[in-house]
Motif scaffolding. Structure first.
Motif, PDB file in Angstrom:
ATOM      1  N   ASN A   1       0.862  -1.185   0.000  1.00 45.56           N
ATOM      2  CA  ASN A   1       0.000   0.000   0.000  1.00 45.56           C
ATOM      3  C   ASN A   1       0.900   1.237   0.000  1.00 45.56           C
ATOM      4  OD1 ASN A   1      -1.771   2.156   0.609  1.00 45.56           O
ATOM      5  ND2 ASN A   1      -3.221   0.689   1.516  1.00 45.56           N
ATOM      6  N   VAL A   2       1.167   1.736  -1.198  1.00 48.92           N
ATOM      7  CA  VAL A   2       2.058   2.888  -1.342  1.00 48.92           C
ATOM      8  C   VAL A   2       1.427   4.134  -0.729  1.00 48.92           C
ATOM      9  CG1 VAL A   2       3.206   4.390  -3.012  1.00 48.92           C
ATOM     10  CG2 VAL A   2       3.201   1.921  -3.356  1.00 48.92           C
ATOM     11  N   ASP A   3       0.110   4.293  -0.899  1.00 53.74           N
ATOM     12  CA  ASP A   3      -0.568   5.476  -0.363  1.00 53.74           C
ATOM     13  C   ASP A   3      -0.468   5.551   1.155  1.00 53.74           C
ATOM     14  OD1 ASP A   3      -1.324   6.300  -2.910  1.00 53.74           O
ATOM     15  OD2 ASP A   3      -3.198   5.155  -2.833  1.00 53.74           O
ATOM     16  N   LYS A   4      -0.614   4.408   1.830  1.00 54.43           N
ATOM     17  CA  LYS A   4      -0.548   4.387   3.299  1.00 54.43           C
ATOM     18  C   LYS A   4       0.847   4.032   3.805  1.00 54.43           C
ATOM     19  CE  LYS A   4      -5.434   3.579   3.938  1.00 54.43           C
ATOM     20  NZ  LYS A   4      -6.478   2.722   4.491  1.00 54.43           N
ATOM     21  N   GLN A   5       1.801   3.864   2.871  1.00 60.45           N
ATOM     22  CA  GLN A   5       3.221   3.705   3.192  1.00 60.45           C
ATOM     23  C   GLN A   5       3.566   2.437   3.985  1.00 60.45           C
ATOM     24  OE1 GLN A   5       5.911   6.186   2.328  1.00 60.45           O
ATOM     25  NE2 GLN A   5       4.311   6.210   0.788  1.00 60.45           N
ATOM     26  N   TYR A   6       3.023   1.276   3.559  1.00 59.51           N
ATOM     27  CA  TYR A   6       3.409   0.033   4.214  1.00 59.51           C
ATOM     28  C   TYR A   6       3.321  -1.149   3.254  1.00 59.51           C
ATOM     29  CZ  TYR A   6      -1.510  -1.357   4.641  1.00 59.51           C
ATOM     30  OH  TYR A   6      -2.815  -1.709   4.368  1.00 59.51           O
ATOM     31  N   VAL A   7       4.038  -2.202   3.613  1.00 59.07           N
ATOM     32  CA  VAL A   7       3.913  -3.501   2.948  1.00 59.07           C
ATOM     33  C   VAL A   7       3.653  -4.533   4.026  1.00 59.07           C
ATOM     34  CG1 VAL A   7       5.461  -2.919   1.032  1.00 59.07           C
ATOM     35  CG2 VAL A   7       6.377  -4.072   3.027  1.00 59.07           C
ATOM     36  N   VAL A   8       2.944  -5.578   3.651  1.00 58.46           N
ATOM     37  CA  VAL A   8       2.680  -6.684   4.573  1.00 58.46           C
ATOM     38  C   VAL A   8       3.531  -7.862   4.118  1.00 58.46           C
ATOM     39  CG1 VAL A   8       0.958  -8.328   5.403  1.00 58.46           C
ATOM     40  CG2 VAL A   8       0.340  -5.920   5.103  1.00 58.46           C
ATOM     41  N   VAL A   9       4.246  -8.462   5.089  1.00 59.87           N
ATOM     42  CA  VAL A   9       5.055  -9.643   4.830  1.00 59.87           C
ATOM     43  C   VAL A   9       4.454 -10.796   5.621  1.00 59.87           C
ATOM     44  CG1 VAL A   9       7.338 -10.685   5.099  1.00 59.87           C
ATOM     45  CG2 VAL A   9       7.136  -8.310   4.352  1.00 59.87           C
ATOM     46  N   ALA A  10       4.287 -11.930   4.965  1.00 57.65           N
ATOM     47  CA  ALA A  10       3.681 -13.103   5.589  1.00 57.65           C
ATOM     48  C   ALA A  10       4.498 -13.577   6.787  1.00 57.65           C
ATOM     49  CB  ALA A  10       3.551 -14.219   4.562  1.00 57.65           C
ATOM     50  N   ASP A  11       3.787 -14.086   7.781  1.00 58.03           N
ATOM     51  CA  ASP A  11       4.441 -14.688   8.947  1.00 58.03           C
ATOM     52  C   ASP A  11       4.831 -16.115   8.592  1.00 58.03           C
ATOM     53  OD1 ASP A  11       4.417 -12.631  10.782  1.00 58.03           O
ATOM     54  OD2 ASP A  11       2.382 -13.074  11.448  1.00 58.03           O
ATOM     55  N   ARG A  12       6.065 -16.300   8.209  1.00 61.24           N
ATOM     56  CA  ARG A  12       6.583 -17.634   7.890  1.00 61.24           C
ATOM     57  C   ARG A  12       7.833 -17.839   8.737  1.00 61.24           C
ATOM     58  NH1 ARG A  12       5.061 -18.860   2.301  1.00 61.24           N
ATOM     59  NH2 ARG A  12       2.818 -18.501   2.319  1.00 61.24           N
ATOM     60  N   PRO A  13       7.981 -18.993   9.343  1.00 61.20           N
ATOM     61  CA  PRO A  13       9.169 -19.236  10.171  1.00 61.20           C
ATOM     62  C   PRO A  13      10.454 -18.983   9.387  1.00 61.20           C
ATOM     63  CG  PRO A  13       7.579 -21.013  10.427  1.00 61.20           C
ATOM     64  CD  PRO A  13       7.094 -20.150   9.297  1.00 61.20           C
ATOM     65  N   GLY A  14      11.313 -18.137   9.954  1.00 63.06           N
ATOM     66  CA  GLY A  14      12.612 -17.863   9.371  1.00 63.06           C
ATOM     67  C   GLY A  14      12.631 -16.773   8.315  1.00 63.06           C
ATOM     68  N   LEU A  15      11.458 -16.285   7.879  1.00 64.59           N
ATOM     69  CA  LEU A  15      11.445 -15.282   6.817  1.00 64.59           C
ATOM     70  C   LEU A  15      11.982 -13.940   7.306  1.00 64.59           C
ATOM     71  CD1 LEU A  15      10.708 -14.734   3.879  1.00 64.59           C
ATOM     72  CD2 LEU A  15       8.422 -14.085   4.652  1.00 64.59           C
ATOM     73  N   LEU A  16      11.435 -13.440   8.392  1.00 65.99           N
ATOM     74  CA  LEU A  16      11.902 -12.170   8.940  1.00 65.99           C
ATOM     75  C   LEU A  16      12.913 -12.364  10.060  1.00 65.99           C
ATOM     76  CD1 LEU A  16       8.554 -10.169   8.992  1.00 65.99           C
ATOM     77  CD2 LEU A  16      10.514  -9.806   7.495  1.00 65.99           C
ATOM     78  N   ASP A  17      12.973 -13.565  10.601  1.00 66.61           N
ATOM     79  CA  ASP A  17      13.891 -13.869  11.688  1.00 66.61           C
ATOM     80  C   ASP A  17      14.612 -15.169  11.362  1.00 66.61           C
ATOM     81  OD1 ASP A  17      15.271 -14.111  14.051  1.00 66.61           O
ATOM     82  OD2 ASP A  17      13.536 -14.737  15.225  1.00 66.61           O
ATOM     83  N   PRO A  18      15.757 -15.081  10.662  1.00 67.04           N
ATOM     84  CA  PRO A  18      16.473 -16.299  10.279  1.00 67.04           C
ATOM     85  C   PRO A  18      16.791 -17.217  11.457  1.00 67.04           C
ATOM     86  CG  PRO A  18      17.400 -14.416   9.151  1.00 67.04           C
ATOM     87  CD  PRO A  18      16.417 -13.886  10.161  1.00 67.04           C
ATOM     88  N   GLU A  19      16.941 -16.645  12.644  1.00 66.82           N
ATOM     89  CA  GLU A  19      17.214 -17.466  13.826  1.00 66.82           C
ATOM     90  C   GLU A  19      16.014 -18.334  14.185  1.00 66.82           C
ATOM     91  OE1 GLU A  19      20.277 -17.530  15.174  1.00 66.82           O
ATOM     92  OE2 GLU A  19      20.833 -16.081  13.635  1.00 66.82           O
ATOM     93  N   GLY A  20      14.825 -17.921  13.762  1.00 65.71           N
ATOM     94  CA  GLY A  20      13.613 -18.673  14.087  1.00 65.71           C
ATOM     95  C   GLY A  20      13.215 -19.663  13.025  1.00 65.71           C
ATOM     96  N   ALA A  21      14.092 -19.918  12.071  1.00 61.56           N
ATOM     97  CA  ALA A  21      13.774 -20.859  10.997  1.00 61.56           C
ATOM     98  C   ALA A  21      13.626 -22.266  11.545  1.00 61.56           C
ATOM     99  CB  ALA A  21      14.869 -20.828   9.930  1.00 61.56           C
ATOM    100  N   GLU A  22      12.718 -22.996  10.938  1.00 58.70           N
ATOM    101  CA  GLU A  22      12.549 -24.393  11.310  1.00 58.70           C
ATOM    102  C   GLU A  22      13.765 -25.161  10.820  1.00 58.70           C
ATOM    103  OE1 GLU A  22       8.940 -25.836   9.646  1.00 58.70           O
ATOM    104  OE2 GLU A  22       7.704 -24.450  10.782  1.00 58.70           O
ATOM    105  N   VAL A  23      14.263 -26.038  11.661  1.00 58.59           N
ATOM    106  CA  VAL A  23      15.404 -26.857  11.286  1.00 58.59           C
ATOM    107  C   VAL A  23      14.877 -28.230  10.914  1.00 58.59           C
ATOM    108  CG1 VAL A  23      17.568 -27.878  12.065  1.00 58.59           C
ATOM    109  CG2 VAL A  23      16.930 -25.578  12.799  1.00 58.59           C
ATOM    110  N   VAL A  24      15.162 -28.647   9.705  1.00 56.54           N
ATOM    111  CA  VAL A  24      14.738 -29.964   9.249  1.00 56.54           C
ATOM    112  C   VAL A  24      15.884 -30.917   9.495  1.00 56.54           C
ATOM    113  CG1 VAL A  24      13.974 -31.298   7.262  1.00 56.54           C
ATOM    114  CG2 VAL A  24      13.298 -28.889   7.500  1.00 56.54           C
ATOM    115  N   PRO A  25      15.615 -31.948  10.298  1.00 57.13           N
ATOM    116  CA  PRO A  25      16.714 -32.888  10.579  1.00 57.13           C
ATOM    117  C   PRO A  25      17.154 -33.604   9.299  1.00 57.13           C
ATOM    118  CG  PRO A  25      14.665 -33.623  11.609  1.00 57.13           C
ATOM    119  CD  PRO A  25      14.393 -32.319  10.945  1.00 57.13           C
ATOM    120  N   THR A  26      18.445 -33.784   9.192  1.00 62.14           N
ATOM    121  CA  THR A  26      18.989 -34.514   8.036  1.00 62.14           C
ATOM    122  C   THR A  26      19.565 -35.821   8.500  1.00 62.14           C
ATOM    123  OG1 THR A  26      21.114 -33.420   8.272  1.00 62.14           O
ATOM    124  CG2 THR A  26      19.516 -32.384   6.797  1.00 62.14           C
ATOM    125  N   GLU A  27      19.602 -36.752   7.580  1.00 64.75           N
ATOM    126  CA  GLU A  27      20.189 -38.056   7.927  1.00 64.75           C
ATOM    127  C   GLU A  27      21.699 -37.914   7.925  1.00 64.75           C
ATOM    128  OE1 GLU A  27      18.730 -41.315   5.645  1.00 64.75           O
ATOM    129  OE2 GLU A  27      16.752 -40.428   5.487  1.00 64.75           O
TER     130      GLU A  27
END
Length: 182
Positions: free
Chosen positions: A152-178
């Protein structure tokens, strides 16, 4: 106001054409015959488009005063900018100029403040928003509708989805590997 529209690549052929890495959604408009562009260099230079054409998915441009391959190679890696009226908008309502996005507040889907857009990074596969987080670190978010559902350019904001690790890389889900098999 000057807006980056491309980066000049290598020479094509012997008659002074160059390939251009396009950085605009309106290449046919910005590189039209007679269009004037300015180089973003230590000594800015004005270039006039003499002709342009698409060849194998690549934009080739012939600039006035660039008669041959030798002269064309001297332009390599220069960034070219076009003069754009400050109030001008892209023709497509779903497109934005970088200058419109830089400085916008970033919110999560639930309305929480999440930072500020500080740059738009253009890659061959997609564009990324560079977002400065409140803690001072920066993250890159792909500029796709699934991750940036609202601008929304007129109201001066963007919305970013709440996805694990997207805005906070430390909060990313860790997928266990073999473990590696020896």
């Amino acid at each position: 106001m000057l807006v980056t529209v491309g980066r000049i690549g290598r020479a094509h052929g012997i008659k002074g054409e160059v390939g251009v890495d396009v950085r605009t959604d309106e290449p046919d408009r910005r590189f039209a015959d007679g269009a004037t562009l300015v180089t973003d260099s230590k000594v800015p230079r004005t270039l006039t488009v003499a002709a342009s054409r698409w060849h194998s998915g690549r934009l080739l441009v012939k600039f006035a005063g660039v008669p041959d391959r030798t002269a064309a190679e001297q332009l390599r890696n220069l960034v070219v900018q076009a003069e754009v009226d400050e109030n001008e908008r892209p023709e497509d309502q779903e497109e934005y100029y970088d200058r419109e996005l830089i400085g916008l507040a970033v919110r999560t889907s639930d309305g929480a403040e999440a930072g500020e857009v500080i740059d738009v990074v253009h890659l061959p596969s997609q564009d990324l928003l560079e977002i400065r987080r409140p803690a001072g670190n920066a993250v890159l978010v792909p500029l796709v509708e699934e991750l940036v559902p609202e601008i929304n350019v007129d109201k001066q904001y963007v919305v970013v989805a709440d996805r694990p690790g997207l805005l906070d890389p430390e909060g990313a889900e860790v997928v266990p590997t073999e473990p590696d098999a020896d």
